[in-house]
Motif scaffolding. Structure first.
Motif, PDB file in Angstrom:
ATOM      1  N   LEU A 269       0.847  -1.202   0.000  1.00  0.00           N
ATOM      2  CA  LEU A 269       0.000   0.000   0.000  1.00  0.00           C
ATOM      3  C   LEU A 269       0.877   1.244   0.000  1.00  0.00           C
ATOM      4  CD1 LEU A 269      -2.381  -1.088   2.893  1.00  0.00           C
ATOM      5  CD2 LEU A 269      -2.793  -1.325   0.440  1.00  0.00           C
ATOM      6  N   ASP A 270       0.436   2.283  -0.713  1.00  0.00           N
ATOM      7  CA  ASP A 270       1.139   3.572  -0.640  1.00  0.00           C
ATOM      8  C   ASP A 270       0.457   4.397   0.454  1.00  0.00           C
ATOM      9  OD1 ASP A 270       2.329   6.001  -0.916  1.00  0.00           O
ATOM     10  OD2 ASP A 270       2.274   6.008  -3.105  1.00  0.00           O
ATOM     11  N   VAL A 271       0.888   4.157   1.697  1.00  0.00           N
ATOM     12  CA  VAL A 271       0.214   4.779   2.844  1.00  0.00           C
ATOM     13  C   VAL A 271       0.299   6.305   2.767  1.00  0.00           C
ATOM     14  CG1 VAL A 271       0.236   4.989   5.366  1.00  0.00           C
ATOM     15  CG2 VAL A 271       0.535   2.749   4.296  1.00  0.00           C
ATOM     16  N   ALA A 272       1.475   6.820   2.413  1.00  0.00           N
ATOM     17  CA  ALA A 272       1.625   8.291   2.381  1.00  0.00           C
ATOM     18  C   ALA A 272       0.635   8.899   1.397  1.00  0.00           C
ATOM     19  CB  ALA A 272       3.059   8.648   1.998  1.00  0.00           C
ATOM     20  N   ALA A 273       0.473   8.272   0.233  1.00  0.00           N
ATOM     21  CA  ALA A 273      -0.444   8.819  -0.771  1.00  0.00           C
ATOM     22  C   ALA A 273      -1.889   8.715  -0.300  1.00  0.00           C
ATOM     23  CB  ALA A 273      -0.258   8.069  -2.101  1.00  0.00           C
ATOM     24  N   LEU A 274      -2.214   7.601   0.336  1.00  0.00           N
ATOM     25  CA  LEU A 274      -3.595   7.432   0.848  1.00  0.00           C
ATOM     26  C   LEU A 274      -3.890   8.474   1.936  1.00  0.00           C
ATOM     27  CD1 LEU A 274      -3.723   3.526   1.086  1.00  0.00           C
ATOM     28  CD2 LEU A 274      -5.175   4.935  -0.408  1.00  0.00           C
ATOM     29  N   VAL A 275      -2.909   8.717   2.809  1.00  0.00           N
ATOM     30  CA  VAL A 275      -3.120   9.707   3.879  1.00  0.00           C
ATOM     31  C   VAL A 275      -3.273  11.102   3.278  1.00  0.00           C
ATOM     32  CG1 VAL A 275      -2.090  10.832   5.888  1.00  0.00           C
ATOM     33  CG2 VAL A 275      -1.999   8.352   5.669  1.00  0.00           C
ATOM     34  N   ALA A 276      -2.404  11.425   2.303  1.00  0.00           N
ATOM     35  CA  ALA A 276      -2.481  12.752   1.678  1.00  0.00           C
ATOM     36  C   ALA A 276      -3.846  12.935   1.015  1.00  0.00           C
ATOM     37  CB  ALA A 276      -1.356  12.919   0.661  1.00  0.00           C
ATOM     38  N   GLU A 277      -4.335  11.884   0.393  1.00  0.00           N
ATOM     39  CA  GLU A 277      -5.631  11.979  -0.295  1.00  0.00           C
ATOM     40  C   GLU A 277      -6.793  12.107   0.705  1.00  0.00           C
ATOM     41  OE1 GLU A 277      -6.261   8.786  -3.082  1.00  0.00           O
ATOM     42  OE2 GLU A 277      -8.360   9.369  -3.417  1.00  0.00           O
ATOM     43  N   SER A 278      -6.696  11.360   1.819  1.00  0.00           N
ATOM     44  CA  SER A 278      -7.829  11.351   2.753  1.00  0.00           C
ATOM     45  C   SER A 278      -7.805  12.538   3.710  1.00  0.00           C
ATOM     46  CB  SER A 278      -7.816  10.055   3.577  1.00  0.00           C
ATOM     47  OG  SER A 278      -6.617   9.934   4.313  1.00  0.00           O
ATOM     48  N   ALA A 279      -6.656  13.243   3.798  1.00  0.00           N
ATOM     49  CA  ALA A 279      -6.517  14.280   4.828  1.00  0.00           C
ATOM     50  C   ALA A 279      -7.530  15.416   4.649  1.00  0.00           C
ATOM     51  CB  ALA A 279      -5.102  14.841   4.816  1.00  0.00           C
ATOM     52  N   GLY A 280      -7.939  15.640   3.434  1.00  0.00           N
ATOM     53  CA  GLY A 280      -8.901  16.734   3.210  1.00  0.00           C
ATOM     54  C   GLY A 280     -10.315  16.362   3.596  1.00  0.00           C
ATOM     55  N   SER A 281     -10.558  15.073   3.870  1.00  0.00           N
ATOM     56  CA  SER A 281     -11.959  14.631   4.046  1.00  0.00           C
ATOM     57  C   SER A 281     -12.403  14.691   5.491  1.00  0.00           C
ATOM     58  CB  SER A 281     -12.101  13.209   3.540  1.00  0.00           C
ATOM     59  OG  SER A 281     -11.388  12.314   4.367  1.00  0.00           O
TER      60      SER A 281
END
Ligand code: PLP
Length: 281
Positions: A269-281
């Motif tokens: 999993l690309d955790v950093a990318a998933l976190v960056a994407e979800s951080a706005g939600s």
């Protein structure tokens, strides 16, 4: 402006002029709660989640109910004042008010530049050590005065832990319960990737339920990525595919070294990318 201060009434204040009374109980006892949010590209990341946690914190902390609309107004004023393109740290601070006062809580919102260490930790990861605490699993349910799930202003022990690990030459810490169960970082949630599953310690037992971890797990569920909230031993962290420290300002920092052990960097999993994407939600 590169520093912003807004009163609970939504008045823009000079950040160099004192705002609090010397007898504010937030100052004297750390008797209050706060939220810290990332300001990025003119918006506040995860505002609704932070407002929900703030509202959930005031009950256990015995504070008067908070008016989310009032907080949102003050946040809106602060963000409009923040003209910097750089990331900012927005704090909402809500205290019991003055000692012997009329019972009115103190509320203010500030924005300051995000610390450089956040971008470095995001980019390079962190070295961490595990640190013991006196907490034992299950205590939160029987000892509500410990305010374990509350983002309390009483943060001196957390920053003392960070000073301690810095004196050891590392960047961060992972708190353990008395029986070795993994809890959280002094300013972050722990998320491990174990056999491709995102695993975090139980959110209701001895830790602050993180908004960043919550947003990640919601996005993961929507993507069909398996998630789990369960008790973890530190040995399971050593063996994990990867271990991350998640928080609103740093977002995601991979633990490179834990207790002098070089940690895995082999997640599917690309955790950093998933976190960056979800951080706005
Ligand atoms: N746990 C602790 C003790 C924290 O201080 C923080 C954030 O400051 C977190 C977890 C992560 O919470 P969030 O993702 O909402 O920033």
């Amino acid at each position: 402006m590169t520093r912003v201060l807004v009163s609970g009434e939504g008045r823009v204040c000079d950040p160099d002029v004192p705002l609090l009374h010397a007898d504010d109980l937030g100052l004297l006892h750390g008797d209050g709660v706060f939220e810290t949010m990332l300001v990025r590209a003119g918006g506040v990341c995860g505002l609704a989640r932070h407002l929900r946690r703030l509202a959930a914190s005031v009950g256990p902390a015995g504070l008067p109910a908070v008016d989310p609309a009032q907080v949102e107004r003050a946040v809106g004023v602060a963000v409009r004042e923040w003209s910097s393109p750089a990331d900012g740290v927005l704090r909402v601070v809500y205290t019991r008010g003055r000692d012997g006062g009329d019972g009115r809580p103190t509320l203010f919102v500030s924005i300051t530049p995000a610390p450089a260490r956040a971008a470095v930790a995001r980019r390079d990861g962190v070295r961490a050590v595990s640190l013991p605490t006196a907490y034992r699993p299950g205590l939160a349910a029987t000892a509500p005065w410990l305010l374990t799930g509350v983002k309390s202003l009483s943060y001196a022990a957390n920053v003392a832990a960070l000073r301690h690990v810095q004196s050891l030459g590392v960047d961060d810490a992972v708190f353990l319960a008395a029986d070795g169960t993994v809890l959280e970082g002094p300013r972050s949630s722990v998320v491990a990737v174990i056999d491709g599953v995102l695993v975090t310690p139980r959110r209701d037992d001895g830790i602050l339920p993180g908004t960043t971890q919550e947003a990640l797990f919601e996005l993961a569920a929507a993507r069909g990525i398996e998630t789990s909230e369960s008790a973890l031993q530190v040995s399971e962290l050593y063996d994990a595919d990867e271990v991350w420290l998640l928080s609103s300002i740093t977002l995601a920092a991979r633990i490179r070294v834990l207790d002098e052990q070089v940690m895995g960097a082999a997640s599917v999993l690309d955790v950093a990318a998933l976190v960056a994407e979800s951080a706005g939600s």
